[in-house]
Design a protein around this motif. Sequence first.
Motif, PDB file in Angstrom:
ATOM      1  N   ILE A  55       0.840  -1.207   0.000  1.00  0.00           N
ATOM      2  CA  ILE A  55       0.000   0.000   0.000  1.00  0.00           C
ATOM      3  C   ILE A  55       0.867   1.246   0.000  1.00  0.00           C
ATOM      4  O   ILE A  55       0.611   2.223  -0.762  1.00  0.00           O
ATOM      5  N   VAL A  56       1.901   1.239   0.830  1.00  0.00           N
ATOM      6  CA  VAL A  56       2.780   2.404   0.904  1.00  0.00           C
ATOM      7  C   VAL A  56       3.517   2.605  -0.423  1.00  0.00           C
ATOM      8  O   VAL A  56       3.640   3.731  -0.935  1.00  0.00           O
ATOM      9  N   TRP A  57       4.016   1.551  -1.001  1.00  0.00           N
ATOM     10  CA  TRP A  57       4.766   1.658  -2.267  1.00  0.00           C
ATOM     11  C   TRP A  57       3.879   2.204  -3.387  1.00  0.00           C
ATOM     12  O   TRP A  57       4.315   3.021  -4.203  1.00  0.00           O
ATOM     13  N   SER A  58       2.618   1.756  -3.389  1.00  0.00           N
ATOM     14  CA  SER A  58       1.718   2.223  -4.454  1.00  0.00           C
ATOM     15  C   SER A  58       1.348   3.683  -4.295  1.00  0.00           C
ATOM     16  O   SER A  58       0.971   4.352  -5.265  1.00  0.00           O
ATOM     17  N   GLY A  59       1.443   4.210  -3.050  1.00  0.00           N
ATOM     18  CA  GLY A  59       1.029   5.579  -2.817  1.00  0.00           C
ATOM     19  C   GLY A  59       2.162   6.576  -2.791  1.00  0.00           C
ATOM     20  O   GLY A  59       1.913   7.793  -2.699  1.00  0.00           O
ATOM     21  N   LEU A  60       3.396   6.087  -2.825  1.00  0.00           N
ATOM     22  CA  LEU A  60       4.522   7.014  -2.793  1.00  0.00           C
ATOM     23  C   LEU A  60       4.537   7.862  -4.060  1.00  0.00           C
ATOM     24  O   LEU A  60       4.337   7.370  -5.174  1.00  0.00           O
ATOM     25  N   GLY A  61       4.771   9.115  -3.898  1.00  0.00           N
ATOM     26  CA  GLY A  61       4.815  10.025  -5.029  1.00  0.00           C
ATOM     27  C   GLY A  61       3.504  10.723  -5.271  1.00  0.00           C
ATOM     28  O   GLY A  61       3.470  11.808  -5.859  1.00  0.00           O
ATOM     29  N   SER A  62       2.414  10.113  -4.819  1.00  0.00           N
ATOM     30  CA  SER A  62       1.107  10.730  -5.037  1.00  0.00           C
ATOM     31  C   SER A  62       0.538  11.315  -3.748  1.00  0.00           C
ATOM     32  O   SER A  62      -0.390  12.137  -3.804  1.00  0.00           O
ATOM     33  N   GLN A  63       1.038  10.849  -2.544  1.00  0.00           N
ATOM     34  CA  GLN A  63       0.523  11.339  -1.263  1.00  0.00           C
ATOM     35  C   GLN A  63       1.689  11.721  -0.367  1.00  0.00           C
ATOM     36  O   GLN A  63       2.824  11.239  -0.522  1.00  0.00           O
ATOM     37  N   SER A 102       0.558  11.112   5.727  1.00  0.00           N
ATOM     38  CA  SER A 102      -0.848  10.804   5.446  1.00  0.00           C
ATOM     39  C   SER A 102      -0.988   9.394   4.912  1.00  0.00           C
ATOM     40  O   SER A 102      -1.963   8.680   5.217  1.00  0.00           O
ATOM     41  N   LEU A 103      -0.018   8.998   4.097  1.00  0.00           N
ATOM     42  CA  LEU A 103      -0.062   7.648   3.541  1.00  0.00           C
ATOM     43  C   LEU A 103       0.049   6.582   4.627  1.00  0.00           C
ATOM     44  O   LEU A 103      -0.690   5.588   4.619  1.00  0.00           O
TER      45      LEU A 103
END
Length: 447
Positions: free
Chosen positions: A55-63, A67-68
Amino acid sequence: MKKAGLRVRVIAGFAAGALALSATLALVSFQVIRQSLLSERERTAVRAAYYDAAIVWSGLGSQEVGSLLRTLDTGDSRRAVLYRDGEWYSRQADTGVTDAIPVALQREAGDGIPSVQRVRAEGRAALVVAVPLSPTAVFYEVDSLQELDHTLGVLTAVLTAVAVSVAALGALLGWYASRYVLRPLTRVADAAQEIAGGAGKYRLDPAAEPDLARLTTSFNHMVDELQARLERDRRFAADVSHELRSPLQTLANAASVLERRRDQLDARTATAAGLITDEIARFQHLVNDLLELSRGDRPATRAPVDLPELARRVCRDHRISPDIVTLSGPATWCVDRGRVGQLMGNLLENAQAYGGGAVAVRLALTASTGRIEVDDEGPGVSPDDKPVIFDRFVRGRSANARADSAGTGLGLALVAQHAAAHGGTASVHDRPGGGARFRVELPECAP
């Protein structure tokens, strides 16, 4: 130090064996269960950490990283942190989570190697899972093992209680086993006691305990040999006594003639005649006592007897005031009149010969025991002589001493024999105020 009895040693052995076995099984069980729970807990933590890392890897760069991390569902037991470009990120204020991550684990994770390690975080057991995300980012999740520690604590208490219970059960089993094993020996002891009490025909049944047939057979053979020897000794004493009575009677008659003509003899001859008369009388007394001892195997013939009247008659026969007889309880006792009469007579004679005379004859009867006590005012009996005072030919202040008095040393032995024939005992005690107190107890003597 007193050695523990066989029963105690058997019980202790069973308890120790049960405790050792249960403790070993409990320890092995604990280790197996602990390893199984830890392995399962580790697998669960690794799966959860990889899921959160994805989950964290998929959200890095966008959040934003904080917060992530706060979007992760870690519950109360897991705490997630991210190390990225030399910076630590967490979903809340860092309260020592990063300090709990070992440096060695950080180096392995920095080299791109996923790692798992058990640590202590804030004084509690925890599991750290490191998941490399990129050459510059590593996701860490610290999973608390507090619940697992509590479960293992409960398991330890349960296994300890089981081990103690098994040890107690082993002690109970040991008690039962010792009782079962010692039962034949108890019967042997009871048989020996019965035989010592005069039950010469008592024997053990070899068929009752086949495993101890040799013991019971040997015991019965020993009793047979003992009875045969005792019978030979009794027969010898009786035969010798009977053979001596006739010549002694002849000597006594001749001595009585000399005694009647003592005034017609010169002084030396008269003295010699007196000595002969006294010694013949003493010899006759000794022979009569030996003959009475040889009849000691006869059972007591009990019948209701007015014991105070019997005691007063015995006192009068020995020229003692019957007023010294006192009674406590019923006057009628169920005893062998001849044996008890001789018993009291011997005690009075002993008091006259060695104790300065009898001062009290006390009779006391309760529901189950009758007691006869004779007090004297002599020097008493020394502690060394008390254990042997009722043995044969013991007289005076030292065992086996033969004094020059007219006593035979058999009077008290006859007292003990007559008491044993009733199933009772004879003993000697110190009289309050000085002197000796001879006591005879006759159990179950009520009519």
